[in-house]
Design an enzyme around this catalytic site. Structure first.
Site, short mmCIF file in Angstrom:
data_model
loop_
_atom_site.label_atom_id
_atom_site.label_comp_id
_atom_site.label_asym_id
_atom_site.label_seq_id
_atom_site.Cartn_x
_atom_site.Cartn_y
_atom_site.Cartn_z
N LEU A 1 38.73 48.61 18.76
CA LEU A 1 38.92 47.75 19.91
C LEU A 1 40.41 47.62 20.20
CD1 LEU A 1 35.99 47.08 18.94
CD2 LEU A 1 36.36 44.78 19.84
N ASP A 2 40.79 48.04 21.39
CA ASP A 2 42.19 48.09 21.76
C ASP A 2 42.75 46.70 22.07
OD1 ASP A 2 44.61 49.63 22.75
OD2 ASP A 2 44.06 48.58 24.60
N GLU B 1 42.84 46.67 16.90
CA GLU B 1 44.28 46.63 17.12
C GLU B 1 44.58 45.20 17.54
OE1 GLU B 1 47.92 48.42 19.84
OE2 GLU B 1 45.90 48.21 20.67
#
Length: 588
Positions: free
Chosen positions: A255-256, A289
């Site tokens: 997951l950014d 992240e």
């Protein structure tokens, strides 16, 4: 989709009928335009939904017509003909016949991640051809930069606007499934980067008919924040995660930039719903992240986090750079590296250069909760000129750092081409046009005002235009380098280190806990971990050019690997400059 009734998008009910559903709370009227089939009115439902079942099957092109004026793609489109400004296609998610239906994934402790950009390697089919190389290297998981549909042919993927549709320039949904299938046949996991914190600037039309998707009271670098307080919005993204996990059978999601998601309850709900949907025995890894360094998310809901702190301090020690965010790691850099190896995060509530506290305590977490890297797409591509470490530091120094990366109990991540010392840059590239292209180009150059080398406006003109086709082609790895002796030597170095990781470290990794780390001298540290079998794993590292004292090894210690030093050095308790020693004591 197991465990979920999909609420958004086109759902094939049988070979001849499809249910279309759109959340459009601002719309008065929604029609479905089917290629060759005219308009079909969607009926208004409660809470802003519009819905209709139409006699069409898989492969049919369609779009929505809003208020009899604006035609838009399906925001939950499973496939676009060619980009977000083209029609959506009805997809049968069950049509692909899997060769590996019994694949259950692999335990997290076995993970060695290889991050790559599908477009830079040529597309899904070309990446599939690269998989045997990665298995032979010792990689166990490929991580694909975002696959969601973006405008144009070239993009990092973080400008995605249709998160359910794989980028059409990479290939079809079935070609992506074939890539995943082939990876599983080779014993490789597949992780996908997903972007749930914003939409890109071109090709997303939600604000035109579903303004409740956004909230204007929270600014973000990309505009209005996504409003996760709305259940329809939460479901849109959580169902997307479930699609990747079940329809594409991926083994993990990264997951950014979740620090840009204001409503953290979304992260908890997403993890719980994904885990609840899994069959017994299936391994699924959720990775974050998160600049916020929130250790609480790693205690239960998420497997690991990219350790940007670890990268940043190592980059400073290897290059001496201290501009921008590297300034947070320049003071007492060696002690910060020791803290990283000892406790995971460096920032655990301390103030950064802006005076803002960042992070929470992390020393209680296992070492495998942290993904360590020397390079990734951000840390190369967010440099003005996209240079890789091979061009920024000395070979001896870099070899010592790579030994730490691969043989640390943290989970290692390599970036595409790193394993052969690829000298090609990896630049920031997009495919925007007109005013948006100009804004992106100038915005990109202005990001580097804070860097001494680009404080002058004329120097910033050297920064490549992200929209130029040449910027993309320069970023494609030069596979011909693999035939050159210097690059073959790097490849063999990585292979050897990874074989040691698989043979000596991974069997002992579950529950590995730090036993401390100390500073030996400038840029030199010694760190120890207690392993699952009670063995003591130790790394002594010196990134400086000067020798320092080496703490004595026990009489029963086994030397696993050395670079830059000899057995005589270890007997004399001397750690030369640019060296690393990895040892293990099974008799303590």
């Amino acid at each position: 989709m197991p465990g979920l009734k999909a609420s958004h998008g086109a759902q094939l009910l049988d070979p001849c009928h499809t249910r279309f559903r759109l959340w459009a709370p601002d719309a008065r009227q929604v029609d479905l335009r089917v290629a060759g089939g005219g308009l079909h009115a969607l009926q208004p439902q409660a809470d802003g939904w519009f819905e209709a079942t139409v006699a069409v099957g898989a492969g049919v092109e369609y779009c929505y017509r809003i208020n009899d004026r604006l035609e838009v793609p399906d925001p939950a489109s499973r496939q676009q003909r060619r980009g977000p400004h083209s029609p959506s296609l009805v997809v049968d998610p069950q049509s692909y016949s899997w060769d590996t239906p019994d694949w259950q994934g692999r335990p997290w402790e076995e993970t060695v991640i290889y991050e790559l950009h599908v477009g830079a390697l040529g597309g899904f089919r070309q990446v599939e051809g690269w998989l045997p190389h990665l298995r032979e290297l010792g990689v166990t998981a490929i991580e694909l930069m975002p696959l969601n549909e973006v405008p144009g042919e070239r993009n990092w993927g973080y400008d995605g606007v249709l998160p359910y549709a794989p980028q059409s320039s990479y290939g079809t949904p079935d070609e992506l499934k074939h890539l995943v299938d082939r990876a599983h046949a080779l014993g490789l996991m597949v992780f996908i980067d997903v972007v749930y914190n914003h939409f890109g600037p071109d090709g997303n039309f939600l604000a035109e008919y579903a303004s409740d998707f956004f909230r204007n009271d929270i600014p973000t670098p990309w505009g209005a924040a996504i409003d996760f307080r709305k259940p329809q919005v939460r479901d849109f993204f959580i169902e997307n995660a479930l699609m990747w996990v079940h329809e594409y059978r991926v083994d993990g999601l990264r997951l950014d930039a979740v620090h840009a998601i204001e409503d953290r309850s979304l992260l908890t709900e997403l993890a719980e719903r994904v885990k609840a949907s899994l069959s017994e025995g299936r391994h699924l890894h959720l990775i974050l992240e998160n600049e916020g360094n929130d250790a609480h998310l790693l205690e239960r809901h998420y497997r690991a986090q990219w350790n940007d702190d670890g990268h940043n301090v190592l980059h400073h020690l290897l290059t001496g750079e201290q501009d921008s965010y590297y300034a947070d790691f320049a003071a007492n850099g060696t002690e910060k590296l020791a803290r990283c190896l000892r406790e995971g995060f460096i920032y655990q509530g301390q103030a950064n250069r802006h005076g803002k506290a960042r992070g929470t305590p992390s020393a209680h977490l296992d070492a495998t909760r942290f993904v360590l890297f020397l390079q990734n797409h951000d840390q190369i591509g967010n440099r003005a000129l996209g240079e890789r470490l091979i061009n920024l530091t000395g070979e001896a120094q870099l070899k010592a750092a790579v030994a730490l990366l691969v043989l640390s109990p943290m989970v290692p991540l390599l970036f595409m081409g790193e394993e052969w010392g690829c000298s090609q840059p990896f630049l920031f590239f997009t495919d925007h046009h007109g005013e948006l292209a100009s804004a992106v180009r100038e915005g990109r150059r202005n990001e580097f005002r804070e860097f001494a080398a680009f404080a002058d406006e004329q120097q910033r003109e050297r920064i490549p235009d992200p929209n130029s086709p040449e910027t993309f082609t320069q970023s494609q790895p030069n596979l011909g380098e693999l035939n050159e002796p210097r690059h073959r030597a790097w490849l063999e170095y990585y292979r050897h280190l990874l074989s040691l990781r698989h043979g000596q470290l991974i069997p002992r990794l579950p529950g590995a806990r730090s036993q401390g780390a100390q500073v030996l001298g400038p840029k030199a540290v010694s760190a120890r971990w207690r392993m699952a079998d009670e063995a003591l794993w130790r790394i002594d590292l010196n990134l400086s050019s000067q020798p320092c004292a080496l703490p004595p090894l026990s009489a029963t210690a086994e030397i696993i690997f050395t670079v830059g030093l000899t057995l005589a050095d270890s007997r004399e308790q001397r750690l030369p400059g640019c060296s690393a020693l990895i040892s293990m004591d099974k008799k303590l």
